[in-house]
Design an enzyme around this catalytic site. Structure first.
Site, PDB file in Angstrom:
ATOM      1  N   ASN A   1      -5.935   5.713  -2.179  1.00  0.00           N
ATOM      2  CA  ASN A   1      -5.414   6.121  -0.867  1.00  0.00           C
ATOM      3  C   ASN A   1      -4.827   7.529  -0.926  1.00  0.00           C
ATOM      4  OD1 ASN A   1      -6.182   3.685   0.176  1.00  0.00           O
ATOM      5  ND2 ASN A   1      -4.141   2.788   0.203  1.00  0.00           N
TER       6      ASN A   1
ATOM      7  N   HIS B   1      -2.556  -3.651  -6.428  1.00  0.00           N
ATOM      8  CA  HIS B   1      -2.996  -3.222  -5.096  1.00  0.00           C
ATOM      9  C   HIS B   1      -4.486  -3.507  -4.914  1.00  0.00           C
ATOM     10  CE1 HIS B   1      -4.076   0.092  -2.106  1.00  0.00           C
ATOM     11  NE2 HIS B   1      -3.406  -0.813  -1.451  1.00  0.00           N
TER      12      HIS B   1
ATOM     13  N   SER C   1       0.834  -1.208   0.000  1.00  0.00           N
ATOM     14  CA  SER C   1       0.000   0.000   0.000  1.00  0.00           C
ATOM     15  C   SER C   1       0.861   1.247   0.000  1.00  0.00           C
ATOM     16  CB  SER C   1      -0.853   0.073   1.270  1.00  0.00           C
ATOM     17  OG  SER C   1      -1.634  -1.050   1.423  1.00  0.00           O
TER      18      SER C   1
ATOM     19  N   GLU D   1      -5.870  -1.749  -8.167  1.00  0.00           N
ATOM     20  CA  GLU D   1      -5.019  -0.800  -8.888  1.00  0.00           C
ATOM     21  C   GLU D   1      -3.817  -1.579  -9.433  1.00  0.00           C
ATOM     22  OE1 GLU D   1      -5.791   3.263  -6.285  1.00  0.00           O
ATOM     23  OE2 GLU D   1      -4.299   1.861  -5.544  1.00  0.00           O
TER      24      GLU D   1
HETATM   25  P1  NAI Z   1      -0.747 -10.070   7.340  1.00  0.00           P
HETATM   26  O1  NAI Z   1       0.147  -9.748   8.454  1.00  0.00           O
HETATM   27  O2  NAI Z   1      -2.156 -10.509   7.630  1.00  0.00           O
HETATM   28  O3  NAI Z   1      -0.058 -11.211   6.431  1.00  0.00           O
HETATM   29  C1  NAI Z   1       1.280 -11.212   6.063  1.00  0.00           C
HETATM   30  C2  NAI Z   1       1.711 -12.643   5.844  1.00  0.00           C
HETATM   31  O4  NAI Z   1       3.008 -12.635   5.246  1.00  0.00           O
HETATM   32  C3  NAI Z   1       1.810 -13.488   7.126  1.00  0.00           C
HETATM   33  O5  NAI Z   1       1.064 -14.667   6.981  1.00  0.00           O
HETATM   34  C4  NAI Z   1       3.306 -13.776   7.246  1.00  0.00           C
HETATM   35  O6  NAI Z   1       3.578 -15.033   7.811  1.00  0.00           O
HETATM   36  C5  NAI Z   1       3.730 -13.717   5.795  1.00  0.00           C
HETATM   37  N1  NAI Z   1       5.151 -13.497   5.565  1.00  0.00           N
HETATM   38  C6  NAI Z   1       5.992 -12.666   6.209  1.00  0.00           C
HETATM   39  N2  NAI Z   1       7.224 -12.731   5.670  1.00  0.00           N
HETATM   40  C7  NAI Z   1       7.149 -13.616   4.657  1.00  0.00           C
HETATM   41  C8  NAI Z   1       8.096 -14.129   3.703  1.00  0.00           C
HETATM   42  N3  NAI Z   1       9.352 -13.703   3.706  1.00  0.00           N
HETATM   43  N4  NAI Z   1       7.675 -15.028   2.801  1.00  0.00           N
HETATM   44  C9  NAI Z   1       6.400 -15.452   2.792  1.00  0.00           C
HETATM   45  N5  NAI Z   1       5.454 -15.010   3.662  1.00  0.00           N
HETATM   46  C10 NAI Z   1       5.835 -14.112   4.580  1.00  0.00           C
HETATM   47  O7  NAI Z   1      -0.744  -8.771   6.392  1.00  0.00           O
HETATM   48  P2  NAI Z   1      -1.864  -8.233   5.378  1.00  0.00           P
HETATM   49  O8  NAI Z   1      -2.755  -7.281   6.088  1.00  0.00           O
HETATM   50  O9  NAI Z   1      -2.442  -9.367   4.634  1.00  0.00           O
HETATM   51  O10 NAI Z   1      -0.970  -7.337   4.407  1.00  0.00           O
HETATM   52  C11 NAI Z   1      -0.099  -7.902   3.453  1.00  0.00           C
HETATM   53  C12 NAI Z   1       0.312  -6.858   2.457  1.00  0.00           C
HETATM   54  O11 NAI Z   1      -0.835  -6.301   1.813  1.00  0.00           O
HETATM   55  C13 NAI Z   1       1.083  -5.673   3.041  1.00  0.00           C
HETATM   56  O12 NAI Z   1       2.045  -5.254   2.103  1.00  0.00           O
HETATM   57  C14 NAI Z   1       0.002  -4.621   3.209  1.00  0.00           C
HETATM   58  O13 NAI Z   1       0.507  -3.314   3.196  1.00  0.00           O
HETATM   59  C15 NAI Z   1      -0.817  -4.894   1.959  1.00  0.00           C
HETATM   60  N6  NAI Z   1      -2.209  -4.405   2.020  1.00  0.00           N
HETATM   61  C16 NAI Z   1      -2.957  -4.579   3.155  1.00  0.00           C
HETATM   62  C17 NAI Z   1      -4.269  -4.142   3.196  1.00  0.00           C
HETATM   63  C18 NAI Z   1      -5.099  -4.359   4.425  1.00  0.00           C
HETATM   64  O14 NAI Z   1      -6.221  -3.797   4.496  1.00  0.00           O
HETATM   65  N7  NAI Z   1      -4.656  -5.147   5.389  1.00  0.00           N
HETATM   66  C19 NAI Z   1      -4.905  -3.475   2.028  1.00  0.00           C
HETATM   67  C20 NAI Z   1      -4.051  -3.418   0.858  1.00  0.00           C
HETATM   68  C21 NAI Z   1      -2.760  -3.841   0.887  1.00  0.00           C
END
Ligand code: NAI
Length: 391
Positions: free
Chosen positions: A199, A143, A122, A155
């Site tokens: 955003n 995104h 993001s 996006e």
């Molecule tokens: P989350 O914390 O729920 O999930 C992240 C996952 O990545 C975890 O399961 C973790 O174990 C895994 N992980 C960490 N390092 C890793 C690696 N080296 N290799 C493989 N897996 C790995 O996070 P979330 O909320 O799903 O966000 C993920 C991405 O999406 C971030 O970049 C965030 O900025 C982006 N994003 C999040 C939104 C939201 O509303 N939460 C909306 C749009 C984008």
């Protein structure tokens, strides 16, 4: 354009889970990869449960069942080997630049020569993520909005190095991912600028909010009164909405834009103090309001007379015009459509076409009152030149 059959979803937390589900529903073979085994198991279980619900409602494709769809899903904790069978990686790992760069390089070092790496970041520069991977032309942004199966917008972002072929392939994949609530809307983002489109356009409203919170605190105005100013047009007033989103999130986002767009985004006193005290809103049970018994009952009978919803429309229009000035999008229809699909609220351009002169005046006044130069109307807004830039 390479044919995409196998989609690797990397990082199966909140976002990866949803991305995995819609990629399976689109008919792709999906490889889920996470370094945490439990996260993988949970993702598969959640996706299966979601698919079963859809099957029961008759919402899966012709002749498909939850089991036939989930049969196309595999999982792995080893990216370097799993990526050998992938055509595209959609990355949703934690929001940390070093991790994103690392998994991008592992993808390019081990994947087939045509592999594409699409990041769901993001807040990070796609150009920076791809810079040292050895194939930055095959890196782009994709995104999504939370929850992925329900929010219509995706996006697709072109970095400084993304090739047309990569961009077009990512657009094509995004277009194929179904949405359970209406038709998907894919917004092409032509420049890698902070916040992309949706955003970014909404970000400077927080400068105004933060200013109002500080002003209210100084003048002894209650949070209820500010929310009363929002009236019935806002389902949640500024304070309740900030509690709902989380004060830490607002603080973090403002710090990010303070670094990338303008120091005027620096969070104000009220927000900073509440975050320092651990009063983060709904998630901690206390923020502007008390959430310990569920959604707070807010007495909106007395207005403060300091918050003006029209100012927020003017701020949105101004930022939308900056997005056009910078060439992030070519026309305002994309921006309005993306806002509707990503935020479920109309963008500012439709009303802005008739009101831009008045709104530019409002912003001049607001910039003077707040001392925030960033709120001043940009040239494209003042001149109304955006009206001609529809598509
Ligand atoms: P989350 O914390 O729920 O999930 C992240 C996952 O990545 C975890 O399961 C973790 O174990 C895994 N992980 C960490 N390092 C890793 C690696 N080296 N290799 C493989 N897996 C790995 O996070 P979330 O909320 O799903 O966000 C993920 C991405 O999406 C971030 O970049 C965030 O900025 C982006 N994003 C999040 C939104 C939201 O509303 N939460 C909306 C749009 C984008």
């Amino acid at each position: 354009m390479a044919e995409i059959k196998n989609v690797l979803v990397l990082g199966t937390g909140l976002m990866g889970n949803g991305i995995g589900q819609v990629a399976l529903m689109a008919g792709y073979n999906v490889i889920l990869v996470d370094i945490v085994e439990e996260a993988l198991n949970k993702a598969v279980a959640d996706i299966e449960e979601g698919l079963k619900k859809l099957e029961a409602k008759g919402k899966l494709g012709e002749g498909e069942t939850a089991s036939s769809v989930i049969a196309k899903c595999s999982k792995s904790t080893d990216l370097a080997s799993a990526v050998k069978n992938a055509d595209i990686v959609i990355e949703a790992v934690i929001e940390k630049m070093s991790v994103k760069k690392d998994v991008c390089k592992t993808t390019m070092d081990n994947g087939p020569a045509h592999i594409i790496f699409a990041s769901n970041t993001s807040t990070m520069s796609i150009t920076e993520i791809g810079k040292d991977c050895g194939a930055s032309e095959r890196v782009c942004g994709m995104h999504f909005f939370n929850p992925v199966p329900l929010m219509r917008c995706i996006e697709v972002i072109k970095s400084a190095d993304t090739s047309d072929d990569t961009f077009n392939t990512a657009m094509d994949v995004a277009n194929k991912l179904p949405c359970l609530r209406g038709k998907r809307y894919i917004a092409p983002v032509l420049k890698d600028r902070p916040g992309f489109i949706v955003n970014r356009m909404n970000a400077p409203v927080q400068i105004y909010m933060s200013y109002l919170f500080d002003k209210a605190a100084e003048q002894g105005i209650t949070w209820e009164q500010i929310d009363a100013d929002g009236g019935s047009l806002m389902p949640m007033g500024p304070c309740e909405l900030t509690d709902y989103v989380g004060l830490d999130t607002m603080h973090h986002v403002m710090e990010y834009y303070a670094e990338t767009l303008s120091p005027d985004f620096k969070p104000g006193k009220v927000i900073s103090e509440m975050v320092a005290a651990g009063n983060l809103g709904r998630k901690t049970g206390k923020g502007f309001f008390d959430w310990s018994g569920g959604r707070p009952k807010i007495d909106k009978s007395k207005k403060a007379g300091i918050f003006n919803l029209e100012n927020t429309m003017a701020i949105l229009l101004n930022e939308g015009c900056r997005i056009l000035e910078e060439g992030v999008a070519t026309g305002f229809k994309t921006i309005d459509d993306a806002n509707m699909a990503g935020m479920n609220t109309p963008g500012p351009f439709s009303a802005g076409k008739k009101n831009y002169e008045k709104w530019a005046g409002l912003l001049e006044k607001l910039a003077d009152e707040t001392g925030k130069e960033y709120l001043k109307p940009c040239e494209l807004m003042k001149s109304g030149g955006f009206v001609k830039m529809r598509k």
